[in-house]
Design a protein around this motif. Sequence first.
Motif, PDB file in Angstrom:
ATOM      1  N   ASP A 183       0.820  -1.213   0.000  1.00  0.00           N
ATOM      2  CA  ASP A 183       0.000   0.000   0.000  1.00  0.00           C
ATOM      3  C   ASP A 183       0.850   1.258   0.000  1.00  0.00           C
ATOM      4  O   ASP A 183       0.478   2.276  -0.565  1.00  0.00           O
ATOM      5  CB  ASP A 183      -0.870   0.041   1.268  1.00  0.00           C
ATOM      6  CG  ASP A 183      -2.041  -0.895   1.150  1.00  0.00           C
ATOM      7  OD1 ASP A 183      -2.054  -1.660   0.169  1.00  0.00           O
ATOM      8  OD2 ASP A 183      -2.919  -0.874   2.014  1.00  0.00           O
ATOM      9  N   SER A 187       0.327   3.968  -2.722  1.00  0.00           N
ATOM     10  CA  SER A 187      -0.296   5.264  -2.473  1.00  0.00           C
ATOM     11  C   SER A 187       0.645   6.379  -2.919  1.00  0.00           C
ATOM     12  O   SER A 187       0.179   7.413  -3.400  1.00  0.00           O
ATOM     13  CB  SER A 187      -0.715   5.412  -1.017  1.00  0.00           C
ATOM     14  OG  SER A 187       0.350   5.161  -0.162  1.00  0.00           O
ATOM     15  N   MET A 189       2.557   6.228  -5.493  1.00  0.00           N
ATOM     16  CA  MET A 189       2.432   6.338  -6.947  1.00  0.00           C
ATOM     17  C   MET A 189       1.138   7.037  -7.345  1.00  0.00           C
ATOM     18  O   MET A 189       1.101   7.805  -8.306  1.00  0.00           O
ATOM     19  CB  MET A 189       2.536   4.967  -7.594  1.00  0.00           C
ATOM     20  CG  MET A 189       3.982   4.555  -7.715  1.00  0.00           C
ATOM     21  SD  MET A 189       4.261   2.842  -8.060  1.00  0.00           S
ATOM     22  CE  MET A 189       3.099   2.475  -9.270  1.00  0.00           C
TER      23      MET A 189
ATOM     24  N   ARG C  47      -7.988  -1.401  -9.057  1.00  0.00           N
ATOM     25  CA  ARG C  47      -6.551  -1.203  -9.246  1.00  0.00           C
ATOM     26  C   ARG C  47      -6.203  -1.014 -10.715  1.00  0.00           C
ATOM     27  O   ARG C  47      -5.224  -0.356 -11.046  1.00  0.00           O
ATOM     28  CB  ARG C  47      -5.774  -2.376  -8.645  1.00  0.00           C
ATOM     29  CG  ARG C  47      -5.839  -2.379  -7.111  1.00  0.00           C
ATOM     30  CD  ARG C  47      -5.327  -3.681  -6.531  1.00  0.00           C
ATOM     31  NE  ARG C  47      -3.982  -3.958  -6.983  1.00  0.00           N
ATOM     32  CZ  ARG C  47      -2.890  -3.453  -6.421  1.00  0.00           C
ATOM     33  NH1 ARG C  47      -3.003  -2.693  -5.358  1.00  0.00           N
ATOM     34  NH2 ARG C  47      -1.703  -3.729  -6.897  1.00  0.00           N
ATOM     35  N   ALA C  50      -6.857   2.531 -11.293  1.00  0.00           N
ATOM     36  CA  ALA C  50      -5.815   3.356 -10.697  1.00  0.00           C
ATOM     37  C   ALA C  50      -4.504   3.264 -11.470  1.00  0.00           C
ATOM     38  O   ALA C  50      -3.654   4.129 -11.363  1.00  0.00           O
ATOM     39  CB  ALA C  50      -5.574   2.918  -9.250  1.00  0.00           C
ATOM     40  N   LEU C  52      -2.511   0.559 -11.076  1.00  0.00           N
ATOM     41  CA  LEU C  52      -1.598  -0.239 -10.274  1.00  0.00           C
ATOM     42  C   LEU C  52      -1.517  -1.664 -10.800  1.00  0.00           C
ATOM     43  O   LEU C  52      -0.685  -2.447 -10.374  1.00  0.00           O
ATOM     44  CB  LEU C  52      -2.061  -0.261  -8.815  1.00  0.00           C
ATOM     45  CG  LEU C  52      -2.040   1.104  -8.129  1.00  0.00           C
ATOM     46  CD1 LEU C  52      -2.746   1.051  -6.787  1.00  0.00           C
ATOM     47  CD2 LEU C  52      -0.605   1.573  -7.951  1.00  0.00           C
ATOM     48  N   ASP C  54      -1.761  -4.039 -14.504  1.00  0.00           N
ATOM     49  CA  ASP C  54      -1.863  -3.992 -15.964  1.00  0.00           C
ATOM     50  C   ASP C  54      -3.238  -4.477 -16.405  1.00  0.00           C
ATOM     51  O   ASP C  54      -3.855  -5.305 -15.739  1.00  0.00           O
ATOM     52  CB  ASP C  54      -0.825  -4.928 -16.593  1.00  0.00           C
ATOM     53  CG  ASP C  54       0.558  -4.365 -16.406  1.00  0.00           C
ATOM     54  OD1 ASP C  54       0.668  -3.160 -16.173  1.00  0.00           O
ATOM     55  OD2 ASP C  54       1.514  -5.153 -16.477  1.00  0.00           O
ATOM     56  N   PRO C  72       0.123   5.607 -12.846  1.00  0.00           N
ATOM     57  CA  PRO C  72      -0.889   6.055 -11.878  1.00  0.00           C
ATOM     58  C   PRO C  72      -0.824   7.558 -11.641  1.00  0.00           C
ATOM     59  O   PRO C  72      -1.849   8.214 -11.500  1.00  0.00           O
ATOM     60  CB  PRO C  72      -0.517   5.300 -10.602  1.00  0.00           C
ATOM     61  CG  PRO C  72       0.263   4.141 -11.048  1.00  0.00           C
ATOM     62  CD  PRO C  72       0.910   4.492 -12.338  1.00  0.00           C
ATOM     63  N   LYS C  73       0.407   8.095 -11.605  1.00  0.00           N
ATOM     64  CA  LYS C  73       0.550   9.514 -11.256  1.00  0.00           C
ATOM     65  C   LYS C  73      -0.033  10.414 -12.331  1.00  0.00           C
ATOM     66  O   LYS C  73      -0.323  11.580 -12.069  1.00  0.00           O
ATOM     67  CB  LYS C  73       2.023   9.846 -11.025  1.00  0.00           C
ATOM     68  CG  LYS C  73       2.908   9.787 -12.261  1.00  0.00           C
ATOM     69  CD  LYS C  73       4.358  10.046 -11.880  1.00  0.00           C
ATOM     70  CE  LYS C  73       5.309   9.779 -13.007  1.00  0.00           C
ATOM     71  NZ  LYS C  73       5.429  10.890 -13.940  1.00  0.00           N
ATOM     72  N   ILE C  77      -6.023  10.804 -10.232  1.00  0.00           N
ATOM     73  CA  ILE C  77      -6.923  10.098  -9.320  1.00  0.00           C
ATOM     74  C   ILE C  77      -6.308  10.175  -7.932  1.00  0.00           C
ATOM     75  O   ILE C  77      -5.148  10.519  -7.795  1.00  0.00           O
ATOM     76  CB  ILE C  77      -7.012   8.605  -9.687  1.00  0.00           C
ATOM     77  CG1 ILE C  77      -5.595   8.081  -9.876  1.00  0.00           C
ATOM     78  CG2 ILE C  77      -7.856   8.382 -10.902  1.00  0.00           C
ATOM     79  CD1 ILE C  77      -5.493   6.623  -9.963  1.00  0.00           C
ATOM     80  N   MET C  79      -6.467   7.823  -4.057  1.00  0.00           N
ATOM     81  CA  MET C  79      -6.953   6.528  -3.600  1.00  0.00           C
ATOM     82  C   MET C  79      -6.755   6.397  -2.097  1.00  0.00           C
ATOM     83  O   MET C  79      -5.753   6.839  -1.546  1.00  0.00           O
ATOM     84  CB  MET C  79      -6.160   5.440  -4.341  1.00  0.00           C
ATOM     85  CG  MET C  79      -6.605   4.037  -4.064  1.00  0.00           C
ATOM     86  SD  MET C  79      -6.053   2.934  -5.386  1.00  0.00           S
ATOM     87  CE  MET C  79      -6.427   1.370  -4.662  1.00  0.00           C
ATOM     88  N   PHE C  81      -6.394   3.487   0.720  1.00  0.00           N
ATOM     89  CA  PHE C  81      -6.133   2.049   0.761  1.00  0.00           C
ATOM     90  C   PHE C  81      -6.724   1.427   2.013  1.00  0.00           C
ATOM     91  O   PHE C  81      -6.963   2.106   3.013  1.00  0.00           O
ATOM     92  CB  PHE C  81      -4.635   1.796   0.747  1.00  0.00           C
ATOM     93  CG  PHE C  81      -4.006   2.097  -0.580  1.00  0.00           C
ATOM     94  CD1 PHE C  81      -3.752   1.078  -1.479  1.00  0.00           C
ATOM     95  CD2 PHE C  81      -3.694   3.393  -0.939  1.00  0.00           C
ATOM     96  CE1 PHE C  81      -3.193   1.356  -2.699  1.00  0.00           C
ATOM     97  CE2 PHE C  81      -3.120   3.667  -2.157  1.00  0.00           C
ATOM     98  CZ  PHE C  81      -2.875   2.650  -3.048  1.00  0.00           C
ATOM     99  N   GLN C  82      -6.897   0.113   1.922  1.00  0.00           N
ATOM    100  CA  GLN C  82      -7.494  -0.617   3.036  1.00  0.00           C
ATOM    101  C   GLN C  82      -6.680  -0.441   4.317  1.00  0.00           C
ATOM    102  O   GLN C  82      -7.244  -0.207   5.367  1.00  0.00           O
ATOM    103  CB  GLN C  82      -7.562  -2.102   2.667  1.00  0.00           C
ATOM    104  CG  GLN C  82      -8.227  -2.928   3.727  1.00  0.00           C
ATOM    105  CD  GLN C  82      -8.451  -4.338   3.262  1.00  0.00           C
ATOM    106  OE1 GLN C  82      -7.988  -4.731   2.197  1.00  0.00           O
ATOM    107  NE2 GLN C  82      -9.144  -5.111   4.057  1.00  0.00           N
ATOM    108  N   SER C  83      -5.337  -0.545   4.201  1.00  0.00           N
ATOM    109  CA  SER C  83      -4.515  -0.322   5.401  1.00  0.00           C
ATOM    110  C   SER C  83      -3.906   1.072   5.365  1.00  0.00           C
ATOM    111  O   SER C  83      -2.875   1.310   5.971  1.00  0.00           O
ATOM    112  CB  SER C  83      -3.463  -1.394   5.524  1.00  0.00           C
ATOM    113  OG  SER C  83      -2.743  -1.487   4.331  1.00  0.00           O
ATOM    114  N   TYR C  84      -4.506   1.946   4.616  1.00  0.00           N
ATOM    115  CA  TYR C  84      -4.230   3.384   4.573  1.00  0.00           C
ATOM    116  C   TYR C  84      -2.964   3.787   3.842  1.00  0.00           C
ATOM    117  O   TYR C  84      -2.930   4.843   3.214  1.00  0.00           O
ATOM    118  CB  TYR C  84      -4.205   4.017   5.977  1.00  0.00           C
ATOM    119  CG  TYR C  84      -5.314   3.519   6.868  1.00  0.00           C
ATOM    120  CD1 TYR C  84      -6.588   3.298   6.338  1.00  0.00           C
ATOM    121  CD2 TYR C  84      -5.105   3.249   8.202  1.00  0.00           C
ATOM    122  CE1 TYR C  84      -7.615   2.824   7.123  1.00  0.00           C
ATOM    123  CE2 TYR C  84      -6.133   2.769   8.997  1.00  0.00           C
ATOM    124  CZ  TYR C  84      -7.386   2.549   8.450  1.00  0.00           C
ATOM    125  OH  TYR C  84      -8.384   2.075   9.225  1.00  0.00           O
ATOM    126  N   GLY C  85      -1.885   2.962   3.922  1.00  0.00           N
ATOM    127  CA  GLY C  85      -0.646   3.319   3.212  1.00  0.00           C
ATOM    128  C   GLY C  85      -0.103   4.673   3.608  1.00  0.00           C
ATOM    129  O   GLY C  85       0.385   5.420   2.768  1.00  0.00           O
TER     130      GLY C  85
END
Lengths: 293, 342, 354
Positions: A183, A187, A189, C47, C50, C52, C54, C72-73, C77, C79, C81-85
């Motif tokens: 993650d 994130s 990126m 993904r 996003a 992330l 292909d 992605p950049k 967009i 995003m 994340f589930q565990s926040y990142g």
Amino acid sequence: MMVTKRRQPLPLAVLSTGFVLLWVFMAAFPFIWTVWGSFKVEQDFFSRDSWWFAIEGTRTIARTGSAFTGDGYYGAWVLRDFFSSVINTVIVTVSVVVVSLTFGTLGGYALARSGYRYTFWLLMLALVFRAMPHITLVSGYLLPFFEMNIWGYMPTAIIVLVAINQPFTLWMLHSFFLSIPKDLDESAMVDGCSRFQAFRLVVIPVMWPGVITTGLFSFLLAYNDFAVTAMLLSQPNQTMVPKIASFLGTVQQEGNVMFAVAAVVSATAPLFVLVLFFQRQIVSGLTAGAVKG
Amino acid sequence: MPHRAFFAFIMPSLAAMLLFIALPIVSVAVQSLYVQHERVVTEVETCTPFSGCTKETRVDAEATEKLRNDEPLGRFNGFGTYLDRNHLAVTEIGAILSDNAGFKDTVARVYNLPFYRALAFTLTYTFVVTPFAMLLGFCIALGVNAIPPFYKGPVIFFSLLPMIVTPLVGALIVYWMASSQGILGATLQVLLNDPTLSLKSSAVLTWITLLVYGIWHNAPFSFVVFYAGLQTVPHDTLESAMIDGASRWERIRFVVIPHLMPLATFVGLVQLMDNFRVFEPIVGFSAEANATSLSWSIFNDLRGQVDQLFGSAAATSMLTIVGVIILLSPVLVRTWRDFNRR
Amino acid sequence: MAEIRLKNVSKRWHNFVGVDNFNLDIADQEFLVLLGPSGCGKTTTMRMIAGLEDISEGEIWLGDRMVNRLEPKDRDISMVFQSYGLYPNMTVYENIRFPLRVRKVPKALHHEKVMQAARMVELTDFLERRPAALSGGQRQRVALGRAIVRQPSVFLMDEPLSNLDAKLRVSTRAQIKNLQHTLKVTTIYVTHDQIEAMTLADRVVVMNKGVIQQVGTPTEIYDNPANTFVASFIGSPAMNLVSGDIENGTFRGPGITIPGLQTDVKGSVTLGFRAEDASLISEGGELGAAIYSMELLGEATMASFRLGDQLVSIKSGKEYRAEIGDVVHAAIPASICHLFDARTGVRIARIPGG
């Protein structure tokens, strides 16, 4: 929290404590003995009469007037120019660590983040490479290196040590990178980083513990190597370990074994310091591969 | 990660490995098929008035040098080097097998062939040191796990020393202590009441010394890994084993050891690989008269002051690589199966 | 403008199909929820949007740009994340500022934008802390703040609430809904929790095994599930499904007989009805069986029955009491019943007036 419940019956406790003490003695005594003995004269450390001489320094007192003498160190460092090999060692180990980590973090990161099948084969290939005895690789280098006229120089030995080190470094860093949540770089990126920026700005800052641990092992490999440095470095470029090996024979004939003893202690001292400061990292590094891999 | 980014990231590492590990293996394979040039010999006729003419052969140093410079690989020898007396010794083995005085004689004569001598010690070292070092390491781990936490740090510190020390240096330290004038050697002489006893003089004692050194050097690795493994033994399982009435030994046998088995496989594999290339202790103990190893044979061929026997070293190297692959094959086969099942 | 268009999008790994032929148009400012069990391809779809992951096949359009090959950049967009990142080595302030920094937004604007975002997610008191010193809910809000700080054209949220405890989930859910309403940004939200889907979505996409099962508003998929998968996935408890045979408009299953259904279907079918639509009665009715278990829910009482190998639940008032083993009856009128093809699970349409 479990301590109270795990109490051992007395005989078992005595036995196991005794065993641990015996092991600690076995592990530490040779080093203590040699460090102590390196400050004596040869007739004490290799006494024909009694090893008690080595403890009291009877002959050392007779010869020099004091129970301790730095003659061995003087002989090794000054007379035998051990000093220059120390400098060579510093150059070689530092370069190997820096280059190994640079290559290894890039490669390890790629292996940890790519989901394709070939990463598995690359890791397997690295495992096979890791198993190759270093001396067999050396026998492959010598002739081509002679022909290309790059034998004997430090950069040659450095890049060879880096390459030999790569399989291990890759495995280790790969498992460290796996422990960092995906993650994080994703994130980064999405937030606007390229893959490399995400690696540099976000992943590496949280990877320091892993990088330091892996660096320690790269250091140990370069520092402890004998096969590569002994065969690929010319006399003036020799590092400590081959230097010790090469003056073993001559000092024995001249009756200056204490030079070698002093050199051996000098070469071991940095490792002591290393373990003292980085014990936790070394232990975690040794187990990282085992527990995760 | 897309392929292009992946290869950009892994390129430096991969290039280093291919150039300096894969290519040298190819180089070794090629070199092993060649053997150095023989000296160029010229025949010179010298005539003296009294004894007539004698033909004399002389080494033409200049021509030899030139030839060696032109073709550094040497001349092509096919598999000749592999089969000669210093390697697989096919002819000699044949002779020994067809004409020997019993099993003992066969073993003794085969052992006199350099390659088999080196192989014998290498295998003994690998397969004795590995299990004993693991056993010792496991026992230390159990012992250390039971001592008060305060002492664990220092104990681990000292335990790491034998492993972390430069192998050559470690070997020298032990060698000096074990020499007849060192503390260990002298003590043994007193204990066994044999003033001439020297660990160096007999092959058996040299082997034992090297094996003990190997166990001393390798045990800490097993200890550290097993010790870390012990910290992760599931408490719930241990406690339910206690409630189920398992004794201390039964808990070790049925809970701890199964938990450590994957670690043991890992440690065993790493140690087999490392012990198979045993080399520095032989140099450190100056034990080559009584014990040689494959790595040492290669080193010895390459170290020659006058002629470096590249062909011979390369052939031994190839045989060593075959050995490594045989050692690794169970792991590789298993991984291959696991991988295909996925 | 930020409509999103997915055309025949597929994702394959060697021989495993992650997402199969996904087609969808998402309107500007829409709140779209991708719903399905784990491994159904919903996260993979997000993904791919996003960048992330292909795309094996198909095209993804954001506005008027085909973004298949964009990093992605470059997709504009953000995003969650589930565990926040979150970046553990940076403070909350730096975390929120990071997107501005790497996108080379003029430095002078940073402070104002960060503070604005921080106010929206109520984090102004914690700006100097590191993520490790925050609670789960606060971390979640940092991730939200980081996502909104640079006003992207699309929000992607990958199960953002799944690491929160039940109480916090409800309040954060409301906050997300409110944020999206204020910011008016097209949002794609992935979850396996059907309650989140129902409460948040303008439209829900139900997925299973990489295939879209149904697209519709929450009411549509609740009232008219397209197949047995959707029927059994949506609602709490899920729709009761009973297999049996139908002939001349009468359904017969183990212990259950329902007349008055459409007459043009014949053979084995699956019949579905919701627990709250049926009612327990003392005599007659379409179902008569022994109670298998009783659950008191507080606002209601749930009785369940074993019919063959299926469990059927029926809701009743909170005063209803009966013992396990008592034989009771239930009214299941034809009007509340849904019919599905027994083999394919697809809904059998009701003919008007049938």
